[in-house]
Design an enzyme around this catalytic site. Structure first.
Site: not given
Ligand code: GAL
Length: 657
Positions: A152, A203, A249, A430, A432, A523
């Protein structure tokens, strides 16, 4: 060029909907899975979308349940890593590339980007970054190590159209040909290496010229400019690119760039009494201070023209989001009308957002827990649904509209039609970290009531909601523990594996009647802990997880795993924390598929290589490949242990053809 392994083949149906749907093994999956809202489209309505071909693609490649071994992900699973143009390409002014807002604002306010070497003018921007513009072959070698079958990446709009405006006159585009040739080369190289390209059109690197001309996403004209640029990309690259992500995002782009500035370009911020950002700012200034530099904007056609160089205004991020969502829908419309039948690719949006976990401790009563679940769903509607509902159902969630009242922009009937089902091919997510959620309490511990109809407004919309990954915040955005999982190398980045399973369930339950090719994790990843992030009090977090019987999430770490820049061979290359992150998250993804029946079709780890981490510069490393940005002129790629770990995970957990 080898014969094309088209994206459609790899989007073969996983048959997850039909396979092994068991009761969840753990209550983690049903904590906030909502019943579909009143405004979620029914099967029939979803089918109404003018896009018949994804079904054909499904049936052509469908695998039978019997072929997918219990417990493994299917061979069609899309496996790879992600990057973004501004974070890796460098070559910011090479071969006719135009400036993006990131070039412009990092050059103007270099001290707003973290840097360990302020004598190095390239350390606070993406001027050079990983120089992937010249070293793409080396990136491909890293993909091969992790056994990626997908990559990607994003396309830089201003590399193709330096002033942001794409035009086709007498059959010829006004493109910067050298820029287009770079992406031709990338795409061809990937295909020659049996890696399927998954291209993101935007992006965050908006052409600066459009910011200057009309304030970028704050102006409705951005919608058509984006759709035209997208059209060029489909026409030029769509014979080989079969997976398109329109926008990355929208929440971070708009809230980060137009509300919480100056972290993200264009450094607007609409917090209290924003100060004008000075270009002699000393040190990283995330406490306030915004850029007033902006073109004259009209939020929508016929709206008042807001003057150039104005102070940031209330609701900027709300209008940015509105325009960007419509821009997405317009680009999808172009693809469906002109290209999709012939090119047979799929298109969708990537949203971000934390899954919401209802707060619970040993004193929480069953009634309180029920109420917290309700609030977790509400928080998810605000954090994720605001962006994921429109491209699915054609409108914002009811809860968001009601609570925002007249501050909420309204989609026209035509816009709703364009939006509805515009991400039905697939949804990119995405993810985290996670948030806890509950009904907020006042200082005396009394529950705060939701806003009444009269009170409904931007400011009141979340007055009774609380969500965060910490139990509180000290000045400087420092977490007060317990935190939801252990603290990784970025302040917002905590490791809590179940979040991916909770969120996948939430999204899938909400949209399964609309989604034709499931959800792709576009992501997920972490920064190895470092000394720059203030660590939460681990013991409080450990005690908390023990007290609720979830000791497996009490994973504190000791100093020995923290990144040590003076010893690359140590914790930088032997990134055990990151390996454990992937282990936890991937296991939860696997469970979402095999246990919960969630139709999840891909996983792109963030990130293939260490890169320019926005306001954190090169000081925060999310990569599975190490680069010594300050000392190594060659920018040599050195694989970390996590890169090989992912190859092993893939071999063991994904059916091999
Ligand atoms: C996401 C973003 C990425 C990268 C990642 C880690 O929000 O799409 O570009 O920076 O966080 O911070």
């Amino acid at each position: 060029m080898k014969s094309l392994t088209i994206f459609t083949t790899l989007l073969a149906v996983t048959a997850a909907k039909k396979c092994i749907v068991k009761a969840p093994a753990d209550d983690v999956t049903d904590v906030n899975a909502p019943a579909a809202d009143g405004n979620i489209a029914s099967d029939d309505e979803a089918a109404n979308v003018d896009e018949p071909i994804a079904d054909d693609i499904d049936s052509a490649d469908e695998k039978s349940d019997a072929e997918a071994p219990k417990g493994k992900l299917p061979a069609s699973f899309k496996w790879g890593a992600a990057t973004a143009a501004y974070q890796v390409e460098g070559a910011w002014d090479t071969d006719g590339r135009g400036e993006s807002v990131w070039d412009y604002f990092t050059h103007l306010y270099p001290k707003n980007v973290e840097s360990g070497d302020r004598t190095n003018p390239d350390s606070t921007n993406g001027n050079v970054a990983c120089d992937s513009y010249h070293k793409f072959d080396e990136d491909v070698k890293m993909m091969k190590i992790m056994k990626a079958n997908h990559y990607r990446f994003s396309i830089s709009w201003s590399r193709l159209f330096p002033d942001g405006v794409a035009k086709k006159v007498n059959g010829k585009w006004n493109v910067n040909e050298k820029g287009a040739e770079y992406y031709d080369m990338m795409i061809d190289t990937l295909i020659e290496n049996d890696i399927t390209p998954l291209a993101t059109l935007y992006h965050w690197d908006l052409p600066y010229a459009l910011h200057e001309k009309y304030g970028g996403w704050l102006d409705y004209r951005s919608q058509d400019d984006f759709a035209k640029y997208a059209e060029f990309c489909f026409e030029r690259f769509g014979d080989r690119v079969k997976g398109w992500i329109t926008i990355n995002e929208p929440w971070v782009n708009c809230v980060g760039g137009y509300k919480n500035g100056p972290g993200k370009a264009p450094y607007r911020c609409t917090g209290e009494a924003p100060r004008k950002l000075q270009n002699d700012t000393t040190g990283l200034d995330l406490e306030g201070g915004c850029s007033y530099e902006i073109g004259p904007s009209q939020y929508y056609k016929g709206a008042e023209v807001l003057p150039a160089d104005r102070a940031p205004q209330r609701l900027e991020e709300v209008w940015c989001s509105h325009n960007i969502l419509i821009a997405h829908a317009k680009a999808v419309n172009v693809y469906r009308k002109k290209f999709q039948k012939k090119q047979k690719g799929l298109i969708g949006i990537t949203v971000d957002g934390e899954a919401q976990i209802p707060w619970e401790d040993e004193n929480t009563t069953p009634e309180e827990l029920e109420n917290n679940k309700k609030y977790a769903n509400l928080a998810a509607e605000f954090r994720i649904g605001w962006y994921s509902d429109p491209p699915m159902t054609g409108d914002y969630p009811e809860s968001v509209k009601q609570r925002m009242g007249k501050d909420m922009p309204v989609f026209t009937a035509e816009e709703k039609k364009l939006l509805k089902g515009s991400s039905s091919d697939f949804l990119g997510w995405n993810t985290y970290t996670a948030h806890w959620a509950e009904q907020a309490k006042d200082e005396d511990g009394k529950l705060i009531e939701p806003p009444t109809e009269e009170e409904a407004s931007y400011e009141n919309s979340k007055k009774d909601m609380w969500d965060d990954n910490c139990r509180g915040r000290a000045p400087g955005w420092v977490c007060i523990p317990p935190t939801l999982g252990s603290q990784a190398g970025s302040s917002w980045n905590t490791k809590y594996g179940p979040t991916i399973r909770v969120g996948l369930n939430w999204l899938y339950n909400r949209y399964k009647s609309i989604l034709k090719n499931g959800i792709i994790i576009t992501e997920n990843g972490c920064a190895q802990p470092n000394y720059k992030v203030s660590r939460a009090n681990d013991q409080v977090t450990i005690d908390y997880f023990k007290s609720i019987g979830k000791e497996e999430y009490a994973d504190a770490y000791d100093e020995s795993i923290i990144e040590d820049e003076s010893n690359i061979e140590g914790t930088i290359l032997h990134d055990t924390y990151r390996i454990d992150w992937y282990k936890q998250y991937l296991e939860n993804l696997r469970l979402a598929y095999v246990e919960d029946g969630v139709d999840v079709r891909g996983y792109m780890a963030w990130s293939l290589i260490d890169n320019f981490e926005w306001e954190n510069g090169y000081e925060t490393r999310f990569g599975m490949t190490y680069i010594d940005f300050y000392n190594d002129k060659e920018l040599t790629r050195i694989p970390k242990d996590s890169l090989t770990y992912l190859a092993e995970w893939f071999t063991e957990n994904v059916e091999q053809e």
